[in-house]
Structure formats: C-alpha cells, structure tokens
Design a protein around this motif. Structure first.
Motif, PDB file in Angstrom:
ATOM      1  N   UNK A 106       0.839  -1.595   0.050  1.00 32.28           N
ATOM      2  CA  UNK A 106      -0.061   0.015   0.076  1.00 32.28           C
ATOM      3  C   UNK A 106       0.748   1.218  -0.033  1.00 32.28           C
ATOM      4  N   UNK A 107       2.273   1.091  -0.235  1.00 26.49           N
ATOM      5  CA  UNK A 107       3.202   2.203  -0.282  1.00 26.49           C
ATOM      6  C   UNK A 107       3.526   2.907   0.916  1.00 26.49           C
ATOM      7  N   UNK A 108       2.944   2.477   2.107  1.00 27.39           N
ATOM      8  CA  UNK A 108       3.421   2.741   3.342  1.00 27.39           C
ATOM      9  C   UNK A 108       4.868   2.250   3.575  1.00 27.39           C
ATOM     10  N   UNK A 109       5.770   2.915   4.421  1.00 28.68           N
ATOM     11  CA  UNK A 109       7.109   2.418   4.853  1.00 28.68           C
ATOM     12  C   UNK A 109       6.907   1.345   5.738  1.00 28.68           C
ATOM     13  N   UNK A 110       7.761   0.469   5.464  1.00 31.78           N
ATOM     14  CA  UNK A 110       8.171  -0.714   6.241  1.00 31.78           C
ATOM     15  C   UNK A 110       9.363  -0.722   7.159  1.00 31.78           C
ATOM     16  N   UNK A 111      10.407  -0.506   6.280  1.00 34.93           N
ATOM     17  CA  UNK A 111      11.669  -0.533   6.851  1.00 34.93           C
ATOM     18  C   UNK A 111      12.490   0.456   6.337  1.00 34.93           C
ATOM     19  N   UNK A 112      13.629   1.226   7.096  1.00 37.44           N
ATOM     20  CA  UNK A 112      14.157   2.357   6.705  1.00 37.44           C
ATOM     21  C   UNK A 112      15.700   2.212   7.169  1.00 37.44           C
ATOM     22  N   UNK A 113      16.569   2.533   6.241  1.00 37.45           N
ATOM     23  CA  UNK A 113      18.090   2.290   6.724  1.00 37.45           C
ATOM     24  C   UNK A 113      18.866   3.674   6.116  1.00 37.45           C
ATOM     25  N   UNK A 114      19.780   4.259   7.009  1.00 38.97           N
ATOM     26  CA  UNK A 114      20.467   5.563   6.659  1.00 38.97           C
ATOM     27  C   UNK A 114      21.783   5.103   7.196  1.00 38.97           C
ATOM     28  N   UNK A 115      22.863   5.811   6.404  1.00 41.45           N
ATOM     29  CA  UNK A 115      24.205   5.613   6.466  1.00 41.45           C
ATOM     30  C   UNK A 115      24.772   6.904   5.821  1.00 41.45           C
ATOM     31  N   UNK A 116      25.387   7.746   6.787  1.00 42.03           N
ATOM     32  CA  UNK A 116      26.014   8.700   6.532  1.00 42.03           C
ATOM     33  C   UNK A 116      27.307   8.993   6.748  1.00 42.03           C
ATOM     34  N   UNK A 117      28.216   9.508   6.103  1.00 42.65           N
ATOM     35  CA  UNK A 117      29.719   9.898   6.227  1.00 42.65           C
ATOM     36  C   UNK A 117      29.817  11.479   6.567  1.00 42.65           C
ATOM     37  N   UNK A 118      30.773  11.717   7.216  1.00 40.50           N
ATOM     38  CA  UNK A 118      31.422  13.036   7.108  1.00 40.50           C
ATOM     39  C   UNK A 118      32.963  12.916   7.067  1.00 40.50           C
ATOM     40  N   UNK A 119      33.232  14.008   6.057  1.00 44.01           N
ATOM     41  CA  UNK A 119      34.635  14.002   5.591  1.00 44.01           C
ATOM     42  C   UNK A 119      35.144  15.456   5.719  1.00 44.01           C
TER      43      UNK A 119
END
Length: 445
Positions: A106-119
């Motif tokens: 139904x286009x609702x979110x199920x699982x979310x993942x974030x990876x962010x680097x700082x250089x």
C-alpha cells in the motif's frame, strides 16, 4: 548462461545507473533524522517492489573565518584557532548520505536504513548509521536503532544542511557535545490519513550518553530522553504556524572515586564543596535536563518571518575545568582519574530569520546564553571558592546574511559577538577578545 538471467541483470543494472544519475536532485534536509519521502524530496526511485528504493544526498561546507585575536578559543564556532593565527580556511563539513527504504504493497513505509559519512581535512567519520522499523497494524509506532539523533529540543535536531546560523548555540554543544548517540528510540505518531493525533509526536529513547564525543560507552549509566511535541499548526486567521515541544533527559555518570564536588551554601555564600565518602563509588553523578521550545512562522513565502526559542535548565556533571559532557572518563596528564563536579545550569537561545522578498535572501539574528553555574554570578566566581572557568557565563549575539545562488549553492556571512561575565578567575577578569566572523559556502545535492 541463461538468457533470461542476463536480461534481468541488465535491467537491474540499468535501473541502478539511472538511480545514481537522477538522485542528485536538490535536497535540503531539515532535521538530522529526516527520511527521504515525498515530503522532503521530489523523487523516490523504486528499483522494484522486492529491492525497495535507494537515494543519495550530500553537501560540503568550505568556509573562511577571521577571529578577533590570535589563538582565539572558538570551540563553539567551529574549533579553536592556532596559537599564532586569527584566520583560516576550513572544510567544516562534508557529508554523503545514503537512504534505503522498503515499502509495503500500500506504499506505506516498512523498513528504513540510513548511512551518512562526514569527511573534512581532519579525517572521515560516520555521522549516522541507523535503521527504523514501522509498525503497520495500527500505524501508531516506529522504532529507531543505531547511531541517530537524540530527540531533545529543537536546535539539536536541526540539520546543519538547512540551519541558517553556522553553528548550534554554546548550550546545545556543551550539554550534548555531539547531536547523535547510540541507542534505541520508540516513537508514537499516528500515520493514517484522518488520525486525530497525527500532529502529535512522543519520543522515548535510551542511549549510551557520550555520543560521538568518545569511542565507546565507559560506564553503566544510560541517558533516558523523552520528548512530547506538536508539528506545525496553522492559525489561518493570524497567518502564522506554531510548533513546539517539551523535553527531558534523565541520566548521569558513574563515580569511580570516593570524591565528588557540588555546590553548597556556607554562611550565605555559594561555593564548590568536596564530598569524600567511600559510598560515592559507583553512585551516579546526575545529568538532569528540562527543556521547552517553540517555533513561529508566517505563512507567506516572500517576506516570511520565523522565530525559534528554547530554554533548558537542570543539573550538569562535568569536571573542575569544564562543564562539557565527557566523551571518556576524565583523567589528568598522568592518566589518574579525576572527580566529577555537578552544577546547576540554565541557558536559552532565540533565533529570528527574516526572508527579504525572495526566498533567496535571508537576514539572521540570534542570541543565546549558557550559564554553567546558576548559583554564582560575576565577582562571586573565584578560585578561593573552588570555582574555575567552567563556571563562567557566556552570552553570544550573532547576526548574518544568507543568499541562495541556485538550488545547489548558498553562502552565509555571519558574525558572532561573544561576551563572558567579569569574574575573579584568571583570564576572565575582563571580556575576552574572541569574536568570530564566518563566511561559509555550501554545495549540496
């Protein structure tokens, strides 16, 4: 090799290639825990129902700064200057972020993942590394695990990509030296279309406490953070929107020594008093924060006005020389453990942003204060009473002009006027010459 298999691989590779090219559209992240959905970006690229969606964003902040004097202690304006320098180029931040989402049918979110680097020129570090699971039976809750932003107050959660002033206020940086921490956060926020409470959010999290200020957890105490907030509510008759929340942090640090220090009144005078007791070992030196924040904004885009305010008070535990939350257990230059010092504190900030006709131009005015020891003022602060520079109040007045050259490049010219109270502490008997001018540019996609 099977022809259908090769065809599937080629289609998948083509989709990934298109994803990498198209996903470089503009994205101005508002909070550090924002997710990449239709409310924050103009694309959500689906590889397939099976593989989910993947988006990339990033920004870099080259800047030039001039301080009022050589060796200015500008820790809260982006770092201290060298002993013989009062100007410098820096790459304040360089972020690259990947967001991955799996949607339900139904286009609702199920699982979310974030990876962010700082250089930066000083190295590369991870800034975000978290996953989020959405409960979809009642669509009431979701849980976030990993290295993520702590849900306390408003300024701590504003992303440096979208924040107008170059840095967060002194209070925010001292109480939570980094905005992120390792832990778990439970969030209540009804998500169906007609939910009566959809604009209310309640966050409850448990975290190590030291955040990114240290390499690992160093004692058994944890920080428990709770926040109850309301999303922007439009008051059409007044042409404004209002949002806000209340927050609390309940945590502390475990004593390793039979010695601790806290403020006490003797003959009507407050001083730092030593407490020696074997029972102190393993007891918790408290960190107790209580905060409230509110945000106003006019509804128009041209000549839009925004006012954000926040106040925090409570108990903070640091050392004899600083009230900053330690990232590791404090020791002296011979690696001998140091005792904790607990102080009553208060602080606040007020930020006013005025759009000048076009949304490309903004004036910024900000005032913040941080009083690490609200029990003493001015000339009452002396070494004879067991006090130090860690007990000195600072007031910062900032103002600047921000211009968006295009959707991917902006620049801000900002000046911080920093005032410390006059005390009997060495180097703080007069106002220090530590004002800082910052010219920051930001490239983002």
């Amino acid at each position: 090799m099977n022809h259908s298999f090769l065809l599937a691989i080629s289609k998948y590779t083509f989709v990934v290639f298109i994803l990498l090219v198209v996903s470089s559209s503009s994205f101005a992240q508002r909070t550090i825990n924002d997710i990449m959905d239709s409310t924050t970006v103009n694309h959500l690229l689906i590889i397939s129902k099976k593989y989910g969606s993947l988006s990339f964003s990033g920004y870099m902040q080259p800047q030039f700064q001039v301080a009022q004097s050589n060796g200015t202690q500008a820790e809260y304006q982006g770092g201290n200057f060298g002993e013989y320098t009062n100007n410098r180029f820096r790459l304040r931040r360089g972020r690259l972020r990947a967001d991955y989402m799996i949607l339900n049918d139904d286009q609702s979110p199920s699982t979310y993942f974030v990876l962010q680097f700082d250089g930066t020129e000083q190295g590369v570090n991870i800034r975000d590394f978290w996953g989020r699971y959405y409960e979809n039976k009642w669509k009431l809750f979701y849980v976030t695990l990993g290295l993520s932003g702590r849900p306390f107050g408003n300024e701590l959660q504003l992303s440096s990509a979208g924040r107008e002033a170059p840095e967060r206020g002194r209070m925010s940086q001292i109480l939570m030296k980094t905005e992120r921490d390792l832990g778990i956060t439970f969030t209540f926020n009804p998500r169906w279309k007609d939910a009566k409470l959809k604009n209310f959010v309640f966050d409850l999290g448990v975290y190590n406490g030291q955040g990114l200020a240290g390499p690992a957890e160093f004692d058994n105490s944890k920080d428990v953070i709770a926040r109850f907030s309301h999303k922007p509510y439009k008051i059409k008759s007044m042409g404004i929107s209002v949002a806000g929340g209340i927050s609390t942090l309940q945590g502390g640090l475990n004593h390793r020594l039979p010695v601790s220090y806290k403020m006490d009144s003797k003959n009507g005078l407050w001083e730092m008093v030593k407490d020696s007791s074997a029972t102190t070992i393993n007891k918790v030196a408290p960190r107790r924060y209580y905060g409230a924040d509110i945000q106003f904004a006019t509804s128009t885009k041209s000549w839009k006005s925004e006012l954000r305010a926040e106040v925090i008070s409570g108990l903070q535990t640091g050392t004899s020389t600083t009230s900053t939350t330690p990232g590791t257990y404090p020791v002296d230059n011979k690696s001998i453990p140091l005792p904790y010092y607990t102080r009553n504190f208060n602080g606040a900030y007020f930020t006013y942003v005025q759009t000048l006709n076009s949304t490309d131009n903004q004036l910024i005015f900000k005032y913040d204060w941080y009083d690490p020891n609200s029990k003493v003022k001015g000339m009452d602060i002396s070494a004879a009473r067991g006090l130090s520079a860690a007990d000195v109040r600072f007031d910062t007045f900032g103002f600047g002009f921000l211009h968006h050259f295009n959707p991917h490049f902006k620049a801000v010219l900002y000046y911080d006027v920093i005032k410390n109270e006059t005390t009997q502490i060495q180097d703080y008997q007069d106002d220090r010459k530590d004002n800082v001018l910052t010219l920051r540019t930001q490239f983002y996609f």
